[in-house]
Write a protein that holds these residues in place. Structure first.
Motif, PDB file in Angstrom:
ATOM      1  N   GLY A  14       6.195  -0.854  -0.035  1.00 28.66           N
ATOM      2  CA  GLY A  14       4.971  -1.136   0.722  1.00 28.66           C
ATOM      3  C   GLY A  14       5.048  -0.640   2.148  1.00 28.66           C
ATOM      4  O   GLY A  14       4.093  -0.079   2.685  1.00 28.66           O
ATOM      5  N   ILE A  15       6.204  -0.811   2.766  1.00 24.05           N
ATOM      6  CA  ILE A  15       6.400  -0.329   4.143  1.00 24.05           C
ATOM      7  C   ILE A  15       6.335   1.199   4.169  1.00 24.05           C
ATOM      8  O   ILE A  15       5.731   1.796   5.069  1.00 24.05           O
ATOM      9  CB  ILE A  15       7.728  -0.860   4.717  1.00 24.05           C
ATOM     10  N   ASN A  18       2.974   2.573   4.432  1.00 18.65           N
ATOM     11  CA  ASN A  18       2.325   2.300   5.719  1.00 18.65           C
ATOM     12  C   ASN A  18       3.253   2.755   6.840  1.00 18.65           C
ATOM     13  O   ASN A  18       3.860   1.946   7.531  1.00 18.65           O
ATOM     14  CB  ASN A  18       2.034   0.795   5.850  1.00 18.65           C
ATOM     15  N   SER A  19       3.363   4.048   7.034  1.00 19.83           N
ATOM     16  CA  SER A  19       4.339   4.618   7.968  1.00 19.83           C
ATOM     17  C   SER A  19       4.107   4.218   9.423  1.00 19.83           C
ATOM     18  O   SER A  19       5.002   4.369  10.250  1.00 19.83           O
ATOM     19  CB  SER A  19       4.348   6.139   7.846  1.00 19.83           C
ATOM     20  N   ASP A  20       2.941   3.682   9.753  1.00 22.34           N
ATOM     21  CA  ASP A  20       2.659   3.304  11.133  1.00 22.34           C
ATOM     22  C   ASP A  20       3.143   1.895  11.483  1.00 22.34           C
ATOM     23  O   ASP A  20       2.976   1.441  12.613  1.00 22.34           O
ATOM     24  CB  ASP A  20       1.160   3.428  11.422  1.00 22.34           C
ATOM     25  N   LEU A  21       3.789   1.204  10.546  1.00 21.28           N
ATOM     26  CA  LEU A  21       4.275  -0.151  10.826  1.00 21.28           C
ATOM     27  C   LEU A  21       5.495  -0.107  11.738  1.00 21.28           C
ATOM     28  O   LEU A  21       6.374   0.739  11.566  1.00 21.28           O
ATOM     29  CB  LEU A  21       4.669  -0.858   9.519  1.00 21.28           C
ATOM     30  N   PRO A  22       5.578  -1.037  12.699  1.00 18.16           N
ATOM     31  CA  PRO A  22       6.790  -1.135  13.510  1.00 18.16           C
ATOM     32  C   PRO A  22       8.000  -1.439  12.617  1.00 18.16           C
ATOM     33  O   PRO A  22       7.870  -2.039  11.553  1.00 18.16           O
ATOM     34  CB  PRO A  22       6.508  -2.314  14.449  1.00 18.16           C
ATOM     35  N   THR A  23       9.180  -1.059  13.046  1.00 17.77           N
ATOM     36  CA  THR A  23      10.400  -1.228  12.255  1.00 17.77           C
ATOM     37  C   THR A  23      10.714  -2.699  11.990  1.00 17.77           C
ATOM     38  O   THR A  23      11.077  -3.073  10.885  1.00 17.77           O
ATOM     39  CB  THR A  23      11.601  -0.577  12.976  1.00 17.77           C
ATOM     40  N   ASN A  24      10.571  -3.539  12.993  1.00 14.71           N
ATOM     41  CA  ASN A  24      10.922  -4.957  12.866  1.00 14.71           C
ATOM     42  C   ASN A  24       9.659  -5.781  12.566  1.00 14.71           C
ATOM     43  O   ASN A  24       8.728  -5.798  13.368  1.00 14.71           O
ATOM     44  CB  ASN A  24      11.566  -5.444  14.169  1.00 14.71           C
ATOM     45  N   LEU A  34      -1.652  -7.351   7.077  1.00 12.67           N
ATOM     46  CA  LEU A  34      -2.794  -7.113   6.196  1.00 12.67           C
ATOM     47  C   LEU A  34      -2.693  -5.727   5.547  1.00 12.67           C
ATOM     48  O   LEU A  34      -2.987  -5.569   4.363  1.00 12.67           O
ATOM     49  CB  LEU A  34      -4.110  -7.259   6.972  1.00 12.67           C
ATOM     50  N   SER A  35      -2.259  -4.741   6.316  1.00 12.89           N
ATOM     51  CA  SER A  35      -2.064  -3.393   5.761  1.00 12.89           C
ATOM     52  C   SER A  35      -1.035  -3.410   4.640  1.00 12.89           C
ATOM     53  O   SER A  35      -1.243  -2.809   3.582  1.00 12.89           O
ATOM     54  CB  SER A  35      -1.603  -2.418   6.840  1.00 12.89           C
ATOM     55  N   LEU A  36       0.074  -4.100   4.865  1.00 14.04           N
ATOM     56  CA  LEU A  36       1.105  -4.197   3.837  1.00 14.04           C
ATOM     57  C   LEU A  36       0.570  -4.920   2.603  1.00 14.04           C
ATOM     58  O   LEU A  36       0.790  -4.490   1.473  1.00 14.04           O
ATOM     59  CB  LEU A  36       2.339  -4.917   4.387  1.00 14.04           C
ATOM     60  N   LYS A  37      -0.148  -5.977   2.838  1.00 14.31           N
ATOM     61  CA  LYS A  37      -0.691  -6.775   1.728  1.00 14.31           C
ATOM     62  C   LYS A  37      -1.675  -5.974   0.888  1.00 14.31           C
ATOM     63  O   LYS A  37      -1.644  -6.038  -0.345  1.00 14.31           O
ATOM     64  CB  LYS A  37      -1.369  -8.033   2.281  1.00 14.31           C
ATOM     65  N   THR A  38      -2.539  -5.218   1.508  1.00 13.02           N
ATOM     66  CA  THR A  38      -3.571  -4.497   0.769  1.00 13.02           C
ATOM     67  C   THR A  38      -3.083  -3.203   0.137  1.00 13.02           C
ATOM     68  O   THR A  38      -3.842  -2.534  -0.551  1.00 13.02           O
ATOM     69  CB  THR A  38      -4.790  -4.204   1.672  1.00 13.02           C
ATOM     70  N   THR A  39      -1.814  -2.886   0.326  1.00 14.74           N
ATOM     71  CA  THR A  39      -1.237  -1.697  -0.313  1.00 14.74           C
ATOM     72  C   THR A  39      -0.856  -2.042  -1.749  1.00 14.74           C
ATOM     73  O   THR A  39       0.181  -1.635  -2.225  1.00 14.74           O
ATOM     74  CB  THR A  39       0.001  -1.225   0.470  1.00 14.74           C
TER      75      THR A  39
END
Length: 182
Positions: A14-15, A18-24, A34-39
């Protein structure tokens, strides 16, 4: 494969989507979760039936992503861990059982492969003889599952119209969609 390994791979997948997610994840905003959830993760997460077995697993691997779980699911998971007498107990049913029961409720000729997201199974412990009425009164679309103490026997039933504590001796409701099982 152990459920926690599946969890970690699902979260990793999932991460990666969504390549724009912060590492931590501690630095994530609500929008990030929400982005992770909707993937499509919300569909995959419910396939992992016994992932929440130990507290270390919960706090180290699941808690950082709690926002992708429905609030009532997260609350029930943490409530189970807070109850010391339940920490070493096995659930009455597993994900496959829940999927089969959901198939019966939906009157499917085939058994669901995984539990439908339309259903939420909550395990409640009845301590006193009036617990059933306290927990189940006025609830509709209710599956009740009972494990016979000292055995592996499971009994249950489904009632779509709800339960009312009988006010007179011969009081009953009728419904063609109710069923019992063992």
């Amino acid at each position: 494969m152990e459920e926690i390994k599946i969890w970690n791979r699902v979260i990793g997948w999932g991460i990666a989507q969504n390549s724009d997610l912060p590492t931590n994840p501690k630095n994530w905003s609500h929008k990030n979760f929400l982005s992770l959830k909707t993937t499509a993760l919300y569909k995959i997460i419910y396939l992992i039936s016994d992932i929440f077995r130990c507290l270390m697993t919960l706090t180290n691997n699941v808690q950082p992503y709690q926002q992708i779980l429905e609030k009532n699911l997260w609350d029930n998971i943490t409530k189970d861990f807070m109850s010391a007498d339940r920490q070493n107990s096995e659930p009455i049913i597993n994900g496959a059982h829940a999927a089969e029961i959901a198939s019966w409720v939906d009157k499917k000729v085939y058994t669901y492969i995984h539990m439908s997201l339309n259903y939420f199974f909550e395990e409640l412990e009845m301590v006193y003889k009036d617990s059933f009425w306290r927990l189940c009164a006025k609830q509709t679309h209710l599956v009740v599952i009972i494990k016979v103490k000292g055995t592996d026997e499971i009994l249950g039933g489904y009632n779509p119209i709800g339960w009312d504590k009988p006010v007179k001796k011969d009081f009953c409701k009728r419904c063609k969609d109710s069923f019992i099982f063992h």
